[in-house]
Structure formats: structure tokens, C-alpha cells
Design an enzyme around this catalytic site. Structure first.
Site, PDB file in Angstrom:
ATOM      1  N   GLY A 190      60.838  74.979  26.993  1.00 55.41           N
ATOM      2  CA  GLY A 190      60.310  76.332  26.835  1.00 55.41           C
ATOM      3  C   GLY A 190      61.433  77.348  26.668  1.00 55.41           C
ATOM      4  N   PHE A 248      53.228  72.023  25.485  1.00 52.98           N
ATOM      5  CA  PHE A 248      52.064  72.897  25.334  1.00 52.98           C
ATOM      6  C   PHE A 248      52.495  74.228  24.691  1.00 52.98           C
ATOM      7  CE2 PHE A 248      49.096  76.041  27.474  1.00 52.98           C
ATOM      8  CZ  PHE A 248      48.092  75.852  26.556  1.00 52.98           C
ATOM      9  N   THR A 249      53.517  74.831  25.244  1.00 56.81           N
ATOM     10  CA  THR A 249      54.060  76.052  24.627  1.00 56.81           C
ATOM     11  C   THR A 249      55.529  75.896  24.253  1.00 56.81           C
ATOM     12  OG1 THR A 249      54.531  76.933  26.827  1.00 56.81           O
ATOM     13  CG2 THR A 249      52.497  77.652  25.787  1.00 56.81           C
ATOM     14  N   LEU A 305      55.207  61.788  38.874  1.00 55.52           N
ATOM     15  CA  LEU A 305      56.416  61.462  38.117  1.00 55.52           C
ATOM     16  C   LEU A 305      57.373  60.701  39.031  1.00 55.52           C
ATOM     17  CD1 LEU A 305      58.201  62.081  35.514  1.00 55.52           C
ATOM     18  CD2 LEU A 305      59.138  63.969  36.868  1.00 55.52           C
ATOM     19  N   TYR A 306      57.955  59.644  38.500  1.00 58.57           N
ATOM     20  CA  TYR A 306      58.940  58.869  39.261  1.00 58.57           C
ATOM     21  C   TYR A 306      60.253  58.870  38.498  1.00 58.57           C
ATOM     22  CZ  TYR A 306      54.943  57.524  41.989  1.00 58.57           C
ATOM     23  OH  TYR A 306      53.830  57.582  42.775  1.00 58.57           O
ATOM     24  N   LYS A 350      45.840  73.999  37.171  1.00 57.75           N
ATOM     25  CA  LYS A 350      46.245  72.621  37.503  1.00 57.75           C
ATOM     26  C   LYS A 350      47.760  72.477  37.413  1.00 57.75           C
ATOM     27  CE  LYS A 350      42.422  69.725  35.913  1.00 57.75           C
ATOM     28  NZ  LYS A 350      42.037  68.813  34.831  1.00 57.75           N
ATOM     29  N   ASN A 383      53.042  67.582  42.800  1.00 62.48           N
ATOM     30  CA  ASN A 383      53.795  66.428  42.275  1.00 62.48           C
ATOM     31  C   ASN A 383      55.304  66.645  42.389  1.00 62.48           C
ATOM     32  OD1 ASN A 383      51.592  64.820  41.615  1.00 62.48           O
ATOM     33  ND2 ASN A 383      51.301  65.852  39.651  1.00 62.48           N
ATOM     34  N   TYR A 402      46.669  82.224  36.371  1.00 59.04           N
ATOM     35  CA  TYR A 402      48.142  82.243  36.459  1.00 59.04           C
ATOM     36  C   TYR A 402      48.588  82.834  37.795  1.00 59.04           C
ATOM     37  CZ  TYR A 402      52.972  83.249  34.917  1.00 59.04           C
ATOM     38  OH  TYR A 402      54.345  83.313  34.786  1.00 59.04           O
ATOM     39  N   HIS A 436      58.550  82.259  22.244  1.00 59.59           N
ATOM     40  CA  HIS A 436      57.657  81.817  21.178  1.00 59.59           C
ATOM     41  C   HIS A 436      57.351  82.996  20.248  1.00 59.59           C
ATOM     42  CE1 HIS A 436      54.326  79.835  19.230  1.00 59.59           C
ATOM     43  NE2 HIS A 436      54.614  78.728  19.886  1.00 59.59           N
TER      44      HIS A 436
HETATM   45  P1  NAD Z   1      57.318  78.984  28.178  1.00 58.87           P
HETATM   46  O1  NAD Z   1      55.873  78.924  27.892  1.00 58.87           O
HETATM   47  O2  NAD Z   1      58.254  79.251  27.050  1.00 58.87           O
HETATM   48  O3  NAD Z   1      57.803  77.667  28.906  1.00 58.87           O
HETATM   49  C1  NAD Z   1      56.984  76.892  29.742  1.00 58.87           C
HETATM   50  C2  NAD Z   1      57.232  75.430  29.407  1.00 58.87           C
HETATM   51  O4  NAD Z   1      56.422  74.604  30.269  1.00 58.87           O
HETATM   52  C3  NAD Z   1      56.826  75.077  27.968  1.00 58.87           C
HETATM   53  O5  NAD Z   1      57.856  74.330  27.362  1.00 58.87           O
HETATM   54  C4  NAD Z   1      55.558  74.250  28.136  1.00 58.87           C
HETATM   55  O6  NAD Z   1      55.356  73.327  27.083  1.00 58.87           O
HETATM   56  C5  NAD Z   1      55.802  73.580  29.478  1.00 58.87           C
HETATM   57  N1  NAD Z   1      54.580  73.168  30.171  1.00 58.87           N
HETATM   58  C6  NAD Z   1      53.451  73.884  30.365  1.00 58.87           C
HETATM   59  N2  NAD Z   1      52.568  73.165  31.068  1.00 58.87           N
HETATM   60  C7  NAD Z   1      53.159  71.971  31.336  1.00 58.87           C
HETATM   61  C8  NAD Z   1      52.737  70.806  32.034  1.00 58.87           C
HETATM   62  N3  NAD Z   1      51.527  70.716  32.603  1.00 58.87           N
HETATM   63  N4  NAD Z   1      53.605  69.757  32.112  1.00 58.87           N
HETATM   64  C9  NAD Z   1      54.834  69.823  31.528  1.00 58.87           C
HETATM   65  N5  NAD Z   1      55.262  70.905  30.841  1.00 58.87           N
HETATM   66  C10 NAD Z   1      54.432  71.966  30.764  1.00 58.87           C
HETATM   67  O7  NAD Z   1      57.507  80.088  29.329  1.00 58.87           O
HETATM   68  P2  NAD Z   1      58.824  80.698  29.952  1.00 58.87           P
HETATM   69  O8  NAD Z   1      58.806  82.139  29.691  1.00 58.87           O
HETATM   70  O9  NAD Z   1      60.014  79.916  29.586  1.00 58.87           O
HETATM   71  O10 NAD Z   1      58.521  80.499  31.511  1.00 58.87           O
HETATM   72  C11 NAD Z   1      59.104  79.462  32.271  1.00 58.87           C
HETATM   73  C12 NAD Z   1      58.666  79.600  33.711  1.00 58.87           C
HETATM   74  O11 NAD Z   1      59.102  80.859  34.239  1.00 58.87           O
HETATM   75  C13 NAD Z   1      57.158  79.530  33.907  1.00 58.87           C
HETATM   76  O12 NAD Z   1      56.872  78.790  35.078  1.00 58.87           O
HETATM   77  C14 NAD Z   1      56.769  80.974  34.096  1.00 58.87           C
HETATM   78  O13 NAD Z   1      55.619  81.107  34.887  1.00 58.87           O
HETATM   79  C15 NAD Z   1      58.000  81.545  34.784  1.00 58.87           C
HETATM   80  N6  NAD Z   1      58.113  82.990  34.546  1.00 58.87           N
HETATM   81  C16 NAD Z   1      58.509  83.458  33.319  1.00 58.87           C
HETATM   82  C17 NAD Z   1      58.590  84.821  33.124  1.00 58.87           C
HETATM   83  C18 NAD Z   1      59.041  85.409  31.809  1.00 58.87           C
HETATM   84  O14 NAD Z   1      59.120  86.631  31.683  1.00 58.87           O
HETATM   85  N7  NAD Z   1      59.376  84.637  30.808  1.00 58.87           N
HETATM   86  C19 NAD Z   1      58.262  85.712  34.159  1.00 58.87           C
HETATM   87  C20 NAD Z   1      57.848  85.184  35.361  1.00 58.87           C
HETATM   88  C21 NAD Z   1      57.789  83.827  35.560  1.00 58.87           C
END
Ligand code: NAD
Ligand code: UDP
Length: 329
Positions: free
Chosen positions: A21, A45-46, A72-73, A100, A108, A154, A190
Site C-alpha cells: 500500500g 485490495f487497495t 499466518l505462520y 474483519k 491473527n 473503519y 492510490h
Molecule cells: P492503503 O490502502 O494504501 O494500504 C493498505 C494496504 O493493506 C493495501 O496494500 C491493501 O491491499 C492491504 N490490505 C487491505 N486489507 C488487507 C487484508 N485483509 N489482508 C492483507 N492486506 C490487506 O492505505 P495506507 O494509507 O497506506 O494505510 C496504511 C495503514 O495506515 C492502514 O492501516 C490505515 O488504516 C493506516 N492509516 C493511514 C492513514 C493515512 O492518512 N494514509 C491515516 C491513519 C491511519
């Protein structure tokens, strides 16, 4: 045998969930630069393969397609749990999966940390404060969150994850690091994720109308991704008893209207501003109090919004003008 886990060398094997991500891919870069081995886990997913393309083939980098809602192991020395869609349009398109991912995913990853007796970092969020009644937000504020609205999957998912982290810590003595991240921006967000910084920059670069939701007087504080990653590393390397939660964000506060003007100025765009309806439960204001991070991690952000926006604009400019649509790193 993992020599790191028995303490023979400084190099660690580190799991980054959500590593493909936006933030996760920058974290993978930093951990590799710090000489660690990285297992990047993602279900895409994203996330995007383009975000980590440049790491494929690196001798200390491994990519694992996996969904953290399933056990996950692996054998690692530390876990950063970032897996979770973060943009409202993404986390709202499958809200059940979002909860979830936050809740079952946390169980996990905490179970894994329990077996491995290793530290685990949680990417929590300023959304745990909801639409806050105190300003700026300090870590001891319990928040003001709608439990049944469109953002709840969320917000409440992340709140429950925090609960699990602290219960595993108290019940199983797991070393936890809970960071509450405020709005972060930079390259590899993204292109179409609807978040305000990427939206405004892409709209400005394409000469399309800049879409302000509501009157644009709502505020956010924007942290450049490099600053955030430095905070992650310092927190993970801090003494074991420092559990957090710790706010990580840039306390500079801007209205969304000011952000739009700044993006127009920095891109030199002719785009006009239009106003669209404010989404339900959109927080009115948000600004971190980062005193705890300053005192305990010696951390505070150093990159001003104008500076961070310039490099983010450069990234999107290259991305949009690249006909082959290959994401630059
Ligand atoms: P992002 O959507 O770019 O990255 C999230 C990543 O998690 C993606 O690569 C997605 O494919 C993966 N993912 C989602 N569900 C999954 C699952 N069930 N199993 C495995 N992979 C999964 O978002 P980001 O901005 O990089 O955010 C990363 C983390 O930081 C997140 O947990 C988000 O809640 C937290 N966060 C981000 C911000 C922000 O401003 N960007 C602010 C607060 C918190
Ligand atoms: N926003 C906006 N125009 C857009 C995208 C977002 O005015 O094109 C607003 C949104 O309503 C919110 C703020 O910008 O008030 C930040 O939105 P984002 O989705 O980036 O993050 P979050 O609401 O989760 O802080």
C-alpha cells in the site's frame, strides 16, 4: 535458525502487512535501507504491485500474497500491521471486510506476535477520535464516534483493534506499539482513492474542477510520508514499556479550502473550485497534539505542507504523463 531472534546480529526479519500500500511500501523501502529483511504481505485490495515493483528481486525482500483475516505462520523478529484500506471510498465499499481486517486481522497478528514473542506495531488512526470534541486531540481523549454510520466499519474496527492490542499486552505480555496516524500524504497514494490530497492534485494537474466537499472550512493536519515513517521506526525501536497510543501527525492545521488554494498555486492550474455535499459524519476538525511523540521518541515532523506537496505533485505529474502508466517509485 534465525540468528536475529537469538540476538547475534542487528539485521532483523520484519513482517509488514499492507506492505504494497501507500504507507507500507515506503516502510518496506526504509526497512531495507536500514539493512533488514522484509516480508511484505498484502492481499492487493487497495495496494499495487507497482508500489513495490522496484523491490522485486532485492535479496532481502520477499512478497507474500495473503489476507490477514486468515492465520499466518512465518518466523520474524517484528511485525508492522498496516493492512487495512484507509480511504473512505475503499473502506466503505466492503465494510464487513474492513471490520474483519481490523479485528480478525489484529487477532491473527497478535497471535503471531504471541507465538514469536516479538514486538507488534499497529497502524491505528486519528479516526478513533471520531468527530472530536476536544482540540487538538491528545491521546487521553476517548473520542466521539458514531458506532453505526458509514465510517464506523473503519473507526470502530480500529478502536476494537486497539482494545485487542492492549488486552494482549496485559493478558499475554505482548510488546505492543500503537500509533494513531493522522492524515498522511505523499507518493504512491492510490490515484483514484478519493482522499483529499490525491484528489486535489490530480484534478489540478488535469485541469478538472477541484471538488471541495461542504464549505471547505473543515480542517485536517497533513503529514508527509517520510516524516511518518521516521516516527514508526523510532517508536518500534523505543523501550518495550512504551506501548502508546502515540499520535503521529503534523500539527499544522489547514482548512480544506486552504489546501485547494495551495494545490492550485503550486501546480499553476487553471482549475476552478466547485462545492459538493459534505459526506455523512465527516469530522469537522482534526489536529494532533504530538507532545508525547516529542517527549518519548524525540520525534516531530520536519516537512512543511508546501514542501511535501511539491514532491507529491511531481510524482503525480510523472504518473499522469507516463503513457505506459507505469508508476514511478
Ligand atoms: P492503503 O490502502 O494504501 O494500504 C493498505 C494496504 O493493506 C493495501 O496494500 C491493501 O491491499 C492491504 N490490505 C487491505 N486489507 C488487507 C487484508 N485483509 N489482508 C492483507 N492486506 C490487506 O492505505 P495506507 O494509507 O497506506 O494505510 C496504511 C495503514 O495506515 C492502514 O492501516 C490505515 O488504516 C493506516 N492509516 C493511514 C492513514 C493515512 O492518512 N494514509 C491515516 C491513519 C491511519
Ligand atoms: N474532501 C474534499 N474533497 C475531496 C476529497 C475530500 O473536500 O475531493 C474533504 C473530505 O470531505 C474531508 C477532508 O477533505 O473533510 C479529508 O478527506 P479524506 O478522505 O482525505 O480523509 P478523512 O476524511 O478520512 O480525514
Amino acid at each position: 535458525m534465525n540468528l536475529t531472534r537469538s540476538g547475534y546480529r542487528a539485521r532483523k526479519s520484519i513482517l509488514v502487512t499492507g506492505g504494497a500500500g501507500f504507507i507500507g511500501s515506503h516502510l518496506c523501502d526504509r526497512l531495507l535501507a536500514d539493512d533488514h529483511e522484509v516480508i511484505c504481505l498484502d492481499n492487493f485490495f487497495t495496494g499495487a504491485k507497482q508500489n513495490i515493483d522496484h523491490l522485486i528481486g532485492h535479496p532481502r525482500f520477499e512478497l507474500l500474497r495473503h489476507d490477514i483475516t486468515f492465520p499466518l505462520y512465518v518466523e520474524v523478529d517484528a511485525i508492522y500491521n498496516l493492512a487495512c484500506p484507509a480511504a473512505p471510498i475503499h473502506y466503505q465499499c466492503d465494510p464487513v471486510q474492513t471490520t474483519k481486517t481490523s479485528v480478525a486481522g489484529a487477532i491473527n497478528m497478535l497471535g503471531l506476535a504471541k507465538r514469536l514473542k516479538c514486538p507488534v506495531f499497529q497502524a491505528s488512526t486519528s479516526e478513533v477520535y471520531g468527530s472530536p470534541k476536544i482540540h487538538p486531540q491528545t491521546e487521553d481523549y476517548w473520542g466521539h464516534v458514531n458506532p453505526i454510520g458509514p465510517r464506523s466499519c473503519y473507526d470502530e474496527g480500529k478502536r476494537c483493534a486497539e482494545t485487542l492490542f492492549f488486552d494482549y499486552h496485559r493478558q499475554h505480555n505482548i510488546q505492543i506499539k500503537v500509533a494513531r496516524i493522522f492524515n498522511t500524504y505523499g507518493s504512491r497514494m492510490h490515484l483514484n482513492d478519493g482522499r483529499v490530497v490525491s484528489n486535489f492534485i490530480v484534478q489540478a494537474l488535469k485541469g478538472e474542477p477541484i471538488t471541495i466537499y461542504g464549505d471547505g472550512k473543515q480542517t485536517r493536519s497533513f503529514c508527509y510520508v517520510d516524516d511518518l515513517i521516521e516516527g514508526f521506526i523510532r517508536f518500534m525501536n523505543s523501550p518495550p514499556n512504551l506501548t502508546g497510543p502515540i499520535n503521529l501527525g503534523n500539527p499544522g492545521e489547514f482548512t480544506i479550502g486552504q489546501l485547494a488554494e495551495l494545490v492550485i498555486e503550486l501546480t499553476g492550474s487553471q482549475s476552478k473550485i466547485i462545492h459538493l455535499p459534505l459526506p455523512q459524519d465527516d469530522p469537522h476538525q482534526r489536529k494532533p497534539d504530538v507532545t508525547v511523540a516529542k517527549e518519548h521518541l524525540g520525534w516531530s515532523p520536519s516537512i512543511a505542507l508546501r514542501e511535501g506537496l511539491r514532491s507529491t505533485i511531481d510524482y503525480y505529474d510523472r504518473l499522469i504523463s507516463n503513457k505506459a502508466n507505469v508508476m514511478p517509485s
